[in-house]
Write a protein that holds these residues in place. Structure first.
Motif, PDB file in Angstrom:
ATOM      1  N   GLU A 111       0.818  -1.212   0.000  1.00 28.08           N
ATOM      2  CA  GLU A 111       0.000   0.000   0.000  1.00 28.08           C
ATOM      3  C   GLU A 111       0.855   1.266   0.000  1.00 28.08           C
ATOM      4  O   GLU A 111       0.580   2.206  -0.737  1.00 28.08           O
ATOM      5  CB  GLU A 111      -0.931  -0.004   1.213  1.00 28.08           C
ATOM      6  N   GLN A 117       2.735   1.488  -3.517  1.00 27.68           N
ATOM      7  CA  GLN A 117       1.947   0.991  -4.648  1.00 27.68           C
ATOM      8  C   GLN A 117       2.447   1.511  -5.990  1.00 27.68           C
ATOM      9  O   GLN A 117       2.332   0.822  -7.003  1.00 27.68           O
ATOM     10  CB  GLN A 117       0.472   1.286  -4.452  1.00 27.68           C
ATOM     11  N   GLU A 124      -6.964  -9.937  -2.471  1.00 33.16           N
ATOM     12  CA  GLU A 124      -7.821  -8.752  -2.453  1.00 33.16           C
ATOM     13  C   GLU A 124      -6.995  -7.472  -2.447  1.00 33.16           C
ATOM     14  O   GLU A 124      -7.308  -6.522  -3.168  1.00 33.16           O
ATOM     15  CB  GLU A 124      -8.745  -8.785  -1.231  1.00 33.16           C
ATOM     16  N   ALA A 125      -5.929  -7.443  -1.640  1.00 30.46           N
ATOM     17  CA  ALA A 125      -5.064  -6.258  -1.580  1.00 30.46           C
ATOM     18  C   ALA A 125      -4.379  -6.022  -2.923  1.00 30.46           C
ATOM     19  O   ALA A 125      -4.286  -4.883  -3.393  1.00 30.46           O
ATOM     20  CB  ALA A 125      -4.030  -6.416  -0.469  1.00 30.46           C
ATOM     21  N   ALA A 149      -6.970  -4.725  -5.432  1.00 30.49           N
ATOM     22  CA  ALA A 149      -7.358  -3.347  -5.104  1.00 30.49           C
ATOM     23  C   ALA A 149      -6.303  -2.340  -5.588  1.00 30.49           C
ATOM     24  O   ALA A 149      -6.635  -1.199  -5.891  1.00 30.49           O
ATOM     25  CB  ALA A 149      -7.565  -3.202  -3.601  1.00 30.49           C
ATOM     26  N   LEU A 150      -5.049  -2.796  -5.684  1.00 31.30           N
ATOM     27  CA  LEU A 150      -3.970  -1.927  -6.152  1.00 31.30           C
ATOM     28  C   LEU A 150      -3.711  -2.086  -7.654  1.00 31.30           C
ATOM     29  O   LEU A 150      -2.750  -1.537  -8.186  1.00 31.30           O
ATOM     30  CB  LEU A 150      -2.687  -2.211  -5.352  1.00 31.30           C
ATOM     31  N   GLU A 198      -3.125  -8.264 -10.526  1.00 31.10           N
ATOM     32  CA  GLU A 198      -3.623  -9.618 -10.301  1.00 31.10           C
ATOM     33  C   GLU A 198      -2.433 -10.511  -9.965  1.00 31.10           C
ATOM     34  O   GLU A 198      -1.467 -10.575 -10.729  1.00 31.10           O
ATOM     35  CB  GLU A 198      -4.340 -10.155 -11.537  1.00 31.10           C
TER      36      GLU A 198
END
Length: 130
Positions: free
Chosen positions: A24, A27, A86-87, A90-91, A94
């Motif tokens: 995060e 990113q 999922e994280a 979301a960024l 894949e």
């Protein structure tokens, strides 16, 4: 010359949260995310990894990894793997799923990481040596 180095955070129990925090906060540097799976006696050992692009003008490409700390038996994905997927999504990344030999098949962990680096380079998932 661009070098890829694995930085092991731990085996993935609480270390996965550190890995997701690195994702995060960095990113803009994420190159790719990976789920490595290897078979062992108790099912599949799952490793989660993130390759980051080099910082500024460096030739150092870190690949942070939580090695083989998550066991998957059967079809149901473990919660920590789902959190990582999922994280990653979301960024905008894949996770790439790759089946590997288990690290216990190598005399040293360094050889295991050289094996993975070779697979990643051959499949053009990380840049080649320059």
């Amino acid at each position: 010359m661009l070098q890829q180095y694995f930085i092991e955070l731990g085996e993935g129990y609480s270390d996965i949260y550190e890995l997701m925090e690195l994702m995060e906060t960095n990113q803009h540097r994420i190159h790719r995310t990976f789920i490595f799976a290897s078979n062992n006696k108790s099912g599949q050992a799952i490793s989660l990894a993130v390759a980051f692009n080099p910082a500024r003008d460096s030739n150092f490409m870190p690949i942070y990894v939580c090695r083989e700390g998550i066991t998957q038996t059967g079809e149901a994905k473990p919660k920590r793997r789902l959190l990582f997927e999922e994280a990653s999504l979301a960024l905008g990344h894949e996770p790439i799923y790759i089946e590997l030999k288990h690290s216990s098949e190598f005399a040293e962990i360094k050889l295991f990481y050289q094996y993975i680096t070779g697979i990643l380079r051959l499949n053009h998932l990380v840049p080649p040596l320059r």
